[in-house]
Design a protein around this motif. Structure first.
Motif, PDB file in Angstrom:
ATOM      1  N   LYS A  82      -0.878 -12.054   2.491  1.00  0.00           N
ATOM      2  CA  LYS A  82      -0.469 -10.665   2.675  1.00  0.00           C
ATOM      3  C   LYS A  82      -0.331 -10.005   1.308  1.00  0.00           C
ATOM      4  N   THR A  83      -0.943  -8.830   1.197  1.00  0.00           N
ATOM      5  CA  THR A  83      -0.814  -8.076  -0.042  1.00  0.00           C
ATOM      6  C   THR A  83      -0.039  -6.802   0.234  1.00  0.00           C
ATOM      7  N   THR A  84       0.628  -6.351  -0.787  1.00  0.00           N
ATOM      8  CA  THR A  84       1.395  -5.120  -0.682  1.00  0.00           C
ATOM      9  C   THR A  84       0.584  -4.006  -1.316  1.00  0.00           C
ATOM     10  N   ALA A  85       0.548  -2.877  -0.651  1.00  0.00           N
ATOM     11  CA  ALA A  85      -0.170  -1.736  -1.211  1.00  0.00           C
ATOM     12  C   ALA A  85       0.510  -1.316  -2.502  1.00  0.00           C
ATOM     13  N   PRO A  86      -0.282  -0.977  -3.495  1.00  0.00           N
ATOM     14  CA  PRO A  86       0.327  -0.527  -4.746  1.00  0.00           C
ATOM     15  C   PRO A  86       1.064   0.792  -4.552  1.00  0.00           C
ATOM     16  N   ALA A  87       2.087   0.986  -5.343  1.00  0.00           N
ATOM     17  CA  ALA A  87       2.856   2.232  -5.288  1.00  0.00           C
ATOM     18  C   ALA A  87       1.956   3.397  -5.684  1.00  0.00           C
ATOM     19  N   ILE A  88       2.281   4.554  -5.173  1.00  0.00           N
ATOM     20  CA  ILE A  88       1.506   5.758  -5.481  1.00  0.00           C
ATOM     21  C   ILE A  88       2.264   6.558  -6.534  1.00  0.00           C
ATOM     22  N   HIS A  89       1.602   6.783  -7.665  1.00  0.00           N
ATOM     23  CA  HIS A  89       2.209   7.519  -8.782  1.00  0.00           C
ATOM     24  C   HIS A  89       1.288   8.667  -9.169  1.00  0.00           C
TER      25      HIS A  89
END
Length: 166
Positions: free
Chosen positions: A6-13
């Motif tokens: 499972k991967t976590t979506a990268p934060a949106i900056h």
């Protein structure tokens, strides 16, 4: 022990807060639902128009539903770019739209025109209502999208209203 895949979506900056992105995406979801509902009504009227103005309205409605169809993708993709899922079911659109569904029995030609005027005005109101949060967040891409949509809906409403004058 197996490793988790499972991967976590990268934060949106992108310079817009999570809260503002969520509010803008919600407003755009309403705009998408209104646009899709108006598209469907316009296409319905294209199929079902009759009477002395048949050719004129059939052709006009085709241009209008084609424009609306081409508008839904950029709206949905902007929602995605803001990090939120775009609604895409009739059930969701029914809950989100301010534009009423097409009548089950096709109305007379000029009643179709009146319904479409009201639909374009409703979509314009939905787009315009989103500007305060978009301006506050300095979300220029969404502001540009809204400006384009307002131009189309206000002009189309004017042209349709012109058909209703004596």
């Amino acid at each position: 022990m197996a490793k988790s895949t499972k991967t976590t979506a990268p934060a949106i900056h992108i310079g817009i807060s999570d809260k503002d992105r969520a509010a803008i995406a919600q407003g755009l979801s309403h705009l998408l639902a209104d646009t899709y509902t108006l598209y469907l009504t316009t296409h319905n009227f294209h199929w079902n128009v009759t009477g002395p103005m048949f050719n004129t309205l059939h052709t006009m409605f085709m241009g209008q539903y084609t424009e609306l169809w081409n508008a839904v993708d950029p709206i949905a993709e902007r929602i995605r770019a803001l990090g939120h899922p775009a609604p895409g079911s009739y059930a969701e659109f029914g809950k989100l739209a301010s534009v009423p569904d097409a009548p089950t029995k096709p109305p007379k030609a000029l009643e179709m025109v009146r319904i479409l005027v009201e639909g374009h005005e409703a979509v314009a109101r939905t787009a315009r209502a989103l500007f305060p949060v978009v301006d506050k967040a300095s979300d220029e891409p969404t502001a540009d999208l809204l400006t384009q949509r307002l131009t189309v809906h206000e002009q189309t409403a004017w042209m349709l209203r012109s058909l209703l004058e004596d």
